[in-house]
Design a protein around this motif. Structure first.
Motif, short mmCIF file in Angstrom:
data_model
loop_
_atom_site.label_atom_id
_atom_site.label_comp_id
_atom_site.label_asym_id
_atom_site.label_seq_id
_atom_site.Cartn_x
_atom_site.Cartn_y
_atom_site.Cartn_z
N ASP A 77 -6.63 -10.67 -3.01
CA ASP A 77 -5.48 -10.08 -2.87
C ASP A 77 -5.79 -8.52 -3.07
O ASP A 77 -6.74 -8.11 -3.83
CB ASP A 77 -4.50 -10.55 -3.83
N TRP A 78 -4.88 -7.74 -3.00
CA TRP A 78 -5.22 -6.46 -3.07
C TRP A 78 -3.75 -5.94 -3.49
O TRP A 78 -2.76 -6.35 -3.59
CB TRP A 78 -5.61 -5.58 -1.81
N THR A 79 -3.95 -4.49 -4.14
CA THR A 79 -2.88 -4.11 -4.71
C THR A 79 -2.25 -2.65 -3.92
O THR A 79 -3.15 -2.01 -3.74
CB THR A 79 -2.80 -3.57 -6.17
N CYS A 80 -1.23 -2.66 -3.67
CA CYS A 80 -0.59 -1.63 -2.75
C CYS A 80 -0.79 -0.23 -3.64
O CYS A 80 -0.49 0.06 -4.81
CB CYS A 80 0.83 -1.56 -2.47
N PRO A 81 -1.46 0.76 -2.95
CA PRO A 81 -1.77 1.99 -3.55
C PRO A 81 -0.47 2.98 -4.16
O PRO A 81 -0.37 3.75 -4.85
CB PRO A 81 -2.82 2.96 -2.96
N ARG A 82 0.45 2.60 -3.18
CA ARG A 82 1.89 3.36 -3.41
C ARG A 82 2.79 2.73 -4.50
O ARG A 82 3.30 3.55 -5.05
CB ARG A 82 2.28 3.60 -2.06
N CYS A 83 2.99 1.48 -4.30
CA CYS A 83 4.03 0.79 -5.06
C CYS A 83 3.87 -0.14 -6.09
O CYS A 83 4.37 -0.54 -6.94
CB CYS A 83 5.11 0.31 -4.03
N GLY A 84 2.24 -0.36 -6.04
CA GLY A 84 1.83 -1.38 -6.84
C GLY A 84 2.02 -2.93 -6.51
O GLY A 84 1.68 -3.89 -7.30
N GLU A 85 2.63 -3.45 -5.36
CA GLU A 85 2.78 -4.58 -5.09
C GLU A 85 1.56 -5.43 -4.60
O GLU A 85 0.45 -4.68 -4.20
CB GLU A 85 3.60 -4.70 -3.73
N THR A 86 1.59 -6.57 -5.15
CA THR A 86 0.17 -7.35 -4.84
C THR A 86 0.42 -8.18 -3.49
O THR A 86 1.42 -8.74 -3.37
CB THR A 86 -0.04 -8.22 -6.08
N ASN A 96 6.19 -4.25 1.48
CA ASN A 96 7.31 -3.89 0.54
C ASN A 96 7.81 -2.28 0.93
O ASN A 96 8.65 -1.86 1.17
CB ASN A 96 6.99 -3.97 -0.68
N CYS A 97 6.62 -1.45 0.99
CA CYS A 97 6.91 0.01 1.29
C CYS A 97 6.06 0.31 2.40
O CYS A 97 6.31 1.58 3.10
CB CYS A 97 6.20 0.90 0.09
N GLY A 98 5.14 -0.39 3.32
CA GLY A 98 4.80 -0.10 4.45
C GLY A 98 3.45 0.78 4.48
O GLY A 98 2.87 1.12 5.48
N ALA A 99 2.93 0.87 3.09
CA ALA A 99 1.88 1.75 3.20
C ALA A 99 0.49 0.84 3.43
O ALA A 99 0.55 -0.31 3.43
CB ALA A 99 1.18 2.26 1.57
N LEU A 100 -0.35 1.53 4.40
CA LEU A 100 -1.56 0.87 4.92
C LEU A 100 -2.57 0.50 3.77
O LEU A 100 -2.71 1.50 2.81
CB LEU A 100 -2.24 1.97 6.15
N ARG A 101 -3.25 -0.58 3.91
CA ARG A 101 -4.24 -0.90 2.97
C ARG A 101 -5.39 -0.07 3.12
O ARG A 101 -5.84 0.33 4.05
CB ARG A 101 -4.74 -2.34 3.61
N THR A 102 -6.11 0.58 2.08
CA THR A 102 -7.16 1.39 2.05
C THR A 102 -8.53 0.76 1.54
O THR A 102 -8.22 -0.25 0.96
CB THR A 102 -6.86 2.72 1.14
N GLU A 103 -9.41 1.37 2.33
CA GLU A 103 -10.69 0.81 1.75
C GLU A 103 -10.90 0.96 0.49
O GLU A 103 -10.65 1.91 -0.18
CB GLU A 103 -11.78 1.49 2.52
N GLU A 104 -11.36 -0.19 -0.23
CA GLU A 104 -11.83 -0.11 -1.78
C GLU A 104 -13.53 0.34 -1.85
O GLU A 104 -14.23 0.14 -0.99
CB GLU A 104 -11.43 -1.26 -2.27
#
Ligand SMILES: [Zn+2]
Length: 104
Positions: A77-86, A96-104
């Motif tokens: 699982d990953w956590t949205c960098p913008r809204c914190g959704e898992t 939830n907010c449409g932010a793209l997943r970023t490379e970790e």
């Protein structure tokens, strides 16, 4: 021609066909229009099938195996960098907010 894939789920067949064609393997779909008449025939005889040329069979099978492995193991699982959704590992964007997943 060789049959490399058959499954009841038409969405899945379409997705795999697209992946194969993206990899430069021309495919033919068979049985794609027979789903409605399944009552008279054994069910797996009317599943949509993906066929490829004989010389592409091995490449196609390898690619499909990779695709299936990736779907079976979507990663952590990953956590949205913008809204914190898992979010589940299979998602590339936050629902939830449409932010793209970023490379970790
Ligand atoms: Zn978000």
């Amino acid at each position: 021609m060789k049959r490399v894939f058959s499954v009841e789920n038409r969405m899945l067949v379409e997705r795999y066909r697209q992946a194969l064609e993206d990899a430069g393997i021309p495919c033919q779909l068979r049985n794609e229009f027979l789903g409605g008449g399944a009552g008279e025939l054994p069910v797996n005889e009317v599943w949509p099938e993906i066929w490829v040329a004989d010389e592409d069979e091995q490449r196609a099978r390898t690619l499909l195996q990779e695709l299936k492995a990736r779907e079976a193991d979507p990663g952590p699982d990953w956590t949205c960098p913008r809204c914190g959704e898992t979010l589940g590992g299979q998602f590339d964007a936050c629902w939830n907010c449409g932010a793209l997943r970023t490379e970790e």
